[in-house]
Design a protein around this motif. Sequence first.
Motif, PDB file in Angstrom:
ATOM      1  N   GLU A   1       0.811  -1.195   0.000  1.00 19.68           N
ATOM      2  CA  GLU A   1       0.000   0.000   0.000  1.00 19.68           C
ATOM      3  C   GLU A   1       0.862   1.271   0.000  1.00 19.68           C
ATOM      4  OE1 GLU A   1      -4.068  -1.552   2.231  1.00 19.68           O
ATOM      5  OE2 GLU A   1      -2.507  -0.516   3.386  1.00 19.68           O
ATOM      6  N   LYS A   2       2.008   1.163   0.696  1.00 19.46           N
ATOM      7  CA  LYS A   2       2.904   2.300   0.706  1.00 19.46           C
ATOM      8  C   LYS A   2       3.430   2.570  -0.691  1.00 19.46           C
ATOM      9  CE  LYS A   2       7.066   4.083   2.925  1.00 19.46           C
ATOM     10  NZ  LYS A   2       8.190   3.768   3.790  1.00 19.46           N
ATOM     11  N   TRP A   3       3.841   1.453  -1.403  1.00 20.69           N
ATOM     12  CA  TRP A   3       4.393   1.640  -2.761  1.00 20.69           C
ATOM     13  C   TRP A   3       3.330   2.148  -3.734  1.00 20.69           C
ATOM     14  CZ3 TRP A   3       3.303  -0.399  -7.530  1.00 20.69           C
ATOM     15  CH2 TRP A   3       4.216  -0.134  -8.528  1.00 20.69           C
ATOM     16  N   VAL A   4       2.101   1.649  -3.541  1.00 25.86           N
ATOM     17  CA  VAL A   4       1.013   2.067  -4.435  1.00 25.86           C
ATOM     18  C   VAL A   4       0.721   3.551  -4.270  1.00 25.86           C
ATOM     19  CG1 VAL A   4      -1.471   1.807  -4.858  1.00 25.86           C
ATOM     20  CG2 VAL A   4      -0.023  -0.211  -4.636  1.00 25.86           C
ATOM     21  N   SER A   5       0.762   4.013  -2.977  1.00 27.33           N
ATOM     22  CA  SER A   5       0.464   5.426  -2.748  1.00 27.33           C
ATOM     23  C   SER A   5       1.528   6.328  -3.355  1.00 27.33           C
ATOM     24  CB  SER A   5       0.358   5.675  -1.238  1.00 27.33           C
ATOM     25  OG  SER A   5       1.589   5.371  -0.599  1.00 27.33           O
ATOM     26  N   GLU A   6       2.730   5.835  -3.451  1.00 24.78           N
ATOM     27  CA  GLU A   6       3.814   6.643  -3.995  1.00 24.78           C
ATOM     28  C   GLU A   6       3.964   6.484  -5.528  1.00 24.78           C
ATOM     29  OE1 GLU A   6       6.611   6.303   0.039  1.00 24.78           O
ATOM     30  OE2 GLU A   6       7.180   5.314  -1.816  1.00 24.78           O
ATOM     31  N   ASN A   7       3.428   5.379  -6.107  1.00 27.96           N
ATOM     32  CA  ASN A   7       3.622   5.120  -7.539  1.00 27.96           C
ATOM     33  C   ASN A   7       2.283   4.809  -8.200  1.00 27.96           C
ATOM     34  OD1 ASN A   7       6.806   4.838  -7.656  1.00 27.96           O
ATOM     35  ND2 ASN A   7       6.119   3.672  -5.890  1.00 27.96           N
ATOM     36  N   THR A   8       1.432   5.728  -8.101  1.00 28.44           N
ATOM     37  CA  THR A   8       0.095   5.507  -8.621  1.00 28.44           C
ATOM     38  C   THR A   8       0.107   5.353 -10.149  1.00 28.44           C
ATOM     39  OG1 THR A   8      -0.692   6.952  -6.828  1.00 28.44           O
ATOM     40  CG2 THR A   8      -2.253   6.414  -8.582  1.00 28.44           C
ATOM     41  N   GLN A   9       0.877   6.187 -10.823  1.00 32.64           N
ATOM     42  CA  GLN A   9       0.873   6.160 -12.298  1.00 32.64           C
ATOM     43  C   GLN A   9       1.440   4.845 -12.828  1.00 32.64           C
ATOM     44  OE1 GLN A   9       2.778   9.558 -13.961  1.00 32.64           O
ATOM     45  NE2 GLN A   9       2.255   9.025 -16.070  1.00 32.64           N
ATOM     46  N   GLU A  10       2.482   4.408 -12.173  1.00 30.53           N
ATOM     47  CA  GLU A  10       3.100   3.151 -12.631  1.00 30.53           C
ATOM     48  C   GLU A  10       2.137   1.976 -12.420  1.00 30.53           C
ATOM     49  OE1 GLU A  10       7.267   0.622 -12.006  1.00 30.53           O
ATOM     50  OE2 GLU A  10       6.902   2.495 -10.890  1.00 30.53           O
ATOM     51  N   LEU A  11       1.400   2.041 -11.341  1.00 32.09           N
ATOM     52  CA  LEU A  11       0.431   0.975 -11.100  1.00 32.09           C
ATOM     53  C   LEU A  11      -0.650   0.974 -12.178  1.00 32.09           C
ATOM     54  CD1 LEU A  11      -0.710  -1.218  -9.222  1.00 32.09           C
ATOM     55  CD2 LEU A  11      -1.969   0.579  -7.981  1.00 32.09           C
ATOM     56  N   GLU A  12      -1.062   2.145 -12.578  1.00 32.79           N
ATOM     57  CA  GLU A  12      -2.074   2.208 -13.635  1.00 32.79           C
ATOM     58  C   GLU A  12      -1.560   1.614 -14.952  1.00 32.79           C
ATOM     59  OE1 GLU A  12      -4.453   6.259 -12.156  1.00 32.79           O
ATOM     60  OE2 GLU A  12      -3.289   6.263 -14.013  1.00 32.79           O
ATOM     61  N   GLU A  13      -0.306   1.937 -15.253  1.00 32.44           N
ATOM     62  CA  GLU A  13       0.255   1.370 -16.500  1.00 32.44           C
ATOM     63  C   GLU A  13       0.324  -0.163 -16.437  1.00 32.44           C
ATOM     64  OE1 GLU A  13       3.190   5.175 -17.535  1.00 32.44           O
ATOM     65  OE2 GLU A  13       4.036   3.220 -16.991  1.00 32.44           O
ATOM     66  N   MET A  14       0.730  -0.650 -15.298  1.00 30.86           N
ATOM     67  CA  MET A  14       0.814  -2.100 -15.164  1.00 30.86           C
ATOM     68  C   MET A  14      -0.559  -2.740 -15.290  1.00 30.86           C
ATOM     69  SD  MET A  14       3.595  -2.472 -12.079  1.00 30.86           S
ATOM     70  CE  MET A  14       3.526  -4.231 -12.089  1.00 30.86           C
ATOM     71  N   LEU A  15      -1.538  -2.093 -14.717  1.00 33.33           N
ATOM     72  CA  LEU A  15      -2.893  -2.648 -14.820  1.00 33.33           C
ATOM     73  C   LEU A  15      -3.398  -2.590 -16.263  1.00 33.33           C
ATOM     74  CD1 LEU A  15      -4.458  -1.159 -11.558  1.00 33.33           C
ATOM     75  CD2 LEU A  15      -3.827  -3.526 -12.020  1.00 33.33           C
ATOM     76  N   ASN A  16      -3.031  -1.513 -16.993  1.00 37.00           N
ATOM     77  CA  ASN A  16      -3.428  -1.410 -18.404  1.00 37.00           C
ATOM     78  C   ASN A  16      -2.785  -2.517 -19.238  1.00 37.00           C
ATOM     79  OD1 ASN A  16      -5.086   0.790 -18.026  1.00 37.00           O
ATOM     80  ND2 ASN A  16      -3.457   2.283 -18.392  1.00 37.00           N
ATOM     81  N   TRP A  17      -1.500  -2.747 -19.015  1.00 36.87           N
ATOM     82  CA  TRP A  17      -0.825  -3.818 -19.750  1.00 36.87           C
ATOM     83  C   TRP A  17      -1.491  -5.154 -19.509  1.00 36.87           C
ATOM     84  CZ3 TRP A  17       1.945  -4.014 -23.769  1.00 36.87           C
ATOM     85  CH2 TRP A  17       2.796  -2.958 -24.140  1.00 36.87           C
ATOM     86  N   ASP A  18      -1.793  -5.347 -18.275  1.00 33.91           N
ATOM     87  CA  ASP A  18      -2.436  -6.617 -17.959  1.00 33.91           C
ATOM     88  C   ASP A  18      -3.786  -6.749 -18.644  1.00 33.91           C
ATOM     89  OD1 ASP A  18      -0.360  -7.394 -16.449  1.00 33.91           O
ATOM     90  OD2 ASP A  18      -1.276  -6.834 -14.511  1.00 33.91           O
ATOM     91  N   GLN A  19      -4.507  -5.617 -18.667  1.00 32.94           N
ATOM     92  CA  GLN A  19      -5.811  -5.669 -19.334  1.00 32.94           C
ATOM     93  C   GLN A  19      -5.648  -5.899 -20.835  1.00 32.94           C
ATOM     94  OE1 GLN A  19      -7.624  -1.984 -18.205  1.00 32.94           O
ATOM     95  NE2 GLN A  19      -8.110  -2.684 -16.123  1.00 32.94           N
ATOM     96  N   THR A  20      -4.620  -5.211 -21.447  1.00 32.48           N
ATOM     97  CA  THR A  20      -4.377  -5.392 -22.886  1.00 32.48           C
ATOM     98  C   THR A  20      -4.033  -6.839 -23.196  1.00 32.48           C
ATOM     99  OG1 THR A  20      -3.546  -3.129 -22.985  1.00 32.48           O
ATOM    100  CG2 THR A  20      -3.008  -4.583 -24.835  1.00 32.48           C
TER     101      THR A  20
END
Lengths: 167, 207
Positions: B25-44
């Motif tokens: 949760e700490k990493w997610v709060s600090e790297n929100t944009q990167e998490l979104e990209e990873m989730l997009n890749w996974d969705q693609t």
Amino acid sequence: MKSILQFKRGLIALLCLFFLAEAPAQDSGKDQVGELVTTLYFATNGEASLAGASAQNVSEELAAAMRREKSLQYKNYKVLGKDQQPVFRSYENWASPLRPSEEILLRFESQGKALEQSMRMDLELWLSREKMMKADRVLKIAKPLFIGGPDWRGGKLILGVELISLK
Amino acid sequence: MKPDKQTLQSWMNGDLSGEALHTVEKWVSENTQELEEMLNWDQTSQMLRENIVPEQDPPYPDFFHHKIRQSIEEEPRSYDSEKKTPELRDHSANSLWSRMRYLWAPAAVAAMTVCFYAGTQMSSSTTGSADLAGLGGASASQTAEIYVPQGGVSASVYENEQSGVILLHGLEAIPDAMDIVSAAPSGKPYPNTSEMVLVKQMNPNYL
């Protein structure tokens, strides 16, 4: 009348040309270009008198010259016969050193223009009417060629061939 | 510290707890944009997997692959042969001919020279072999060419400054009883030596 005269003159001129053309041309091939002496020697280590009564002695100088060549070293030398014949420019000639015997003959013919002291010649040795040897050789004046022939009466017959002059 | 993909997946599924949950949760709060990209890749990736047909071999795959390989192998050759049209080929041949035509004359002269030289050499070698045959293995002289027509007869040539010698070997001895000096001419046809000029044979060296 004038044309007939011209015709006669023309005919005579043609006849003259015809006879001039038919006249025998001088054959330069018969010109003498040198002289060749052939001498038949009997060389033996035995009795020289076996050569016959008509055989002549050989000069000491010639005998010494023949002894210088190992293959011609004999104790005694005799001259059985000699013949001197012209060398023609382009005709062959024959020498018979035992004339009138034709047992040993030499046919010779020049093979080119004579040089100052030498001439290339075609030589053929005939024994008992059979050709035994044919040689293409340069003969030089004062340098005889000795042809070692058959054995006879314990000795050997040697034919000396020497070019004595050139023209 | 960036959590790995499996940890993120567990976090998204609510399976994490304790220290691991806190770290993610700490990493997610600090790297929100990167998490979104990873989730997009996974969705693609998920979408691609769902919409693209899995790899399938064509019917008769061996035959198909064989034909493909054959086509690939033949392609360069056919390309070379078809690349030049007949006009192009004629043009290139003419161009080569036009370039070579200036070489024909010197080449012909060179060939004639070589043939002439070879001819002279062949003539010389023929003479030499005849001489050796005539000598029958005997020593030869530079100034003499010997021919011995009779079988069993050979010749040796010796030379010195005063004289030359041709020695014939194997000649039949003349009978001792024969008087060669006075031997009468036989009746066999033979040139008459007394006439000197016997056989009028023109010497070609003078012609």
